[in-house]
Write an enzyme that holds these catalytic residues in place. Structure first.
Site, mmCIF file in Angstrom:
data_model
loop_
_atom_site.group_PDB
_atom_site.id
_atom_site.type_symbol
_atom_site.label_atom_id
_atom_site.label_comp_id
_atom_site.label_asym_id
_atom_site.label_seq_id
_atom_site.Cartn_x
_atom_site.Cartn_y
_atom_site.Cartn_z
ATOM 1 C CB ILE A 156 -0.968 -0.020 1.191
ATOM 2 C CG1 ILE A 156 -1.990 -1.144 1.007
ATOM 3 C CG2 ILE A 156 -1.682 1.320 1.340
ATOM 4 C CD1 ILE A 156 -2.943 -1.318 2.173
ATOM 5 N NE ARG A 177 9.377 -6.634 9.884
ATOM 6 C CZ ARG A 177 8.681 -7.752 9.703
ATOM 7 N NH1 ARG A 177 7.871 -8.178 10.667
ATOM 8 N NH2 ARG A 177 8.755 -8.414 8.569
ATOM 9 N NE ARG A 180 11.469 -2.981 0.736
ATOM 10 C CZ ARG A 180 10.474 -2.646 1.543
ATOM 11 N NH1 ARG A 180 10.626 -2.755 2.860
ATOM 12 N NH2 ARG A 180 9.323 -2.207 1.060
ATOM 13 N NE ARG A 236 -6.762 -2.952 10.560
ATOM 14 C CZ ARG A 236 -6.960 -3.046 9.267
ATOM 15 N NH1 ARG A 236 -6.880 -1.940 8.520
ATOM 16 N NH2 ARG A 236 -7.242 -4.206 8.692
ATOM 17 C CG HIS A 283 -11.851 1.381 8.438
ATOM 18 N ND1 HIS A 283 -11.462 0.646 9.531
ATOM 19 C CD2 HIS A 283 -11.082 0.925 7.400
ATOM 20 C CE1 HIS A 283 -10.516 -0.211 9.195
ATOM 21 N NE2 HIS A 283 -10.263 -0.056 7.895
#
Length: 321
Positions: A156, A177, A180, A236, A283
């Site tokens: 996304i 996380r 790269r 979220r 949402h």
């Protein structure tokens, strides 16, 4: 005996399904989750592949799944699997839990851009002025020449950057996380946020909800954002500390555009509804006309792989490992 597959879309509406299985339609609608399963389409014990109903209460998703001792695959139609993941330990060992990577990127990225542009250009104020018949002109920021930081650079996040390209942003920085390299440039680790946040005019959250990202956007994160910056959350709600966000937006130092909140749904009277500089959508990043054709393609591809004994895509975890 032919095994069962539970689908939230009628099988006759999906082209290309393998003829190896009995297809049972279960969309989590009224009846089954609260009445002991009397409205289930078949005995859950015969199900080997469970496609989780989309946009249904947790009970409608989880209750039949926990009555499936023979289930081998649980396929969600959401990008995040936090609601199902919470009960994964109660499933038999060896069950593969798969997410819906490839289904929601286009529509969620569209909404991220829509919220960003609407907030920067003052669209909510124009709507309020139109309702009262007032011609309310003024000067508003453009997305052009802004520095954007994408936090959660997966499918996304990458789709968001695809849509940022024509808007002439000064810079797009990426965080995931772990670090790269990509064709567009480096992806920085989460540990680099303190160095990146002070330079971002717009921070777009697209990270999944995990134990590591829950409350990631806390008072320290928000304090590191520059004055006048915009926070956009299409991830979220629990990624953001609501109390900390309220303190910042109520001071007027930053603004926010939120497709997700904590709590959710946002209850009437909650201070986020009326906080200055906050735009809220309920949402709606995923449920668009783009959802159904992509969901069907994912289901067909996964079931054909499963029938052929081939590795599945989008496996988030395998229980018992």
């Amino acid at each position: 005996m032919t095994a069962d597959v539970w689908l939230p879309i009628p099988a006759e509406e999906i082209e290309g399904l393998p003829d190896t299985f009995n297809y049972r339609f279960w969309d989590g609608g009224p009846g089954g989750e609260d009445d002991g399963g009397r409205d289930y389409p078949a005995d859950p014990r015969d199900c080997v592949f469970y496609v989780v109903p989309y946009m249904r209460p947790a009970s409608a998703k989880i209750q039949p799944m926990l009555a499936m001792p023979g289930v081998q695959v649980v396929q969600t139609l959401t990008a995040g699997v936090d609601d199902v993941l919470a009960t994964a330990s109660r499933l038999p060992a060896g069950v593969r839990l798969c997410n819906a990577r490839g289904v929601h990127e286009a529509s969620t990225a569209e909404l991220a851009l829509a919220l960003t542009l609407a907030s920067l250009r003052g669209i909510p104020g124009f709507v309020r002025a139109q309702q009262t018949g007032i011609w309310q002109s003024g000067f508003h920021p453009a997305l052009a020449d802004k520095s954007v930081l994408i936090v959660g650079y997966g499918a996304i996040g990458s789709a968001v950057e695809d849509r940022l390209v024509p808007f002439e942003c000064a810079r797009v920085a990426r965080v995931a996380r772990s670090a790269r390299d990509t064709e567009r440039g480096p992806v920085h680790p989460i540990s680099a946020l303190p160095q990146l946040l002070p330079h971002a005019d717009v921070v777009i959250l697209t990270t999944p909800l995990t134990p590591e990202t829950r409350g990631l956007v806390n008072s320290g994160f928000l304090a590191s954002m520059k004055d006048g910056a915009l926070l956009v959350n299409v991830a979220r709600g629990a990624v953001v500390d609501t109390k900390a966000l309220l303190a910042e937006v109520e001071s007027g130092r930053i603004s926010a555009a939120l497709d997700v909140t904590d709590p959710e749904p946002l209850p009437p009277g909650h201070p986020l509804w009326t906080a200055p500089g906050v735009l809220i959508s309920p949402h709606v990043g995923g449920p668009t006309s783009a959802f159904l054709p992509r969901a069907k393609r994912l289901i067909v591809a996964q079931l054909n792989r499963f029938a052929a004994g081939e590795p599945l895509d989008n496996v988030v975890l395998t229980t018992g490992q």
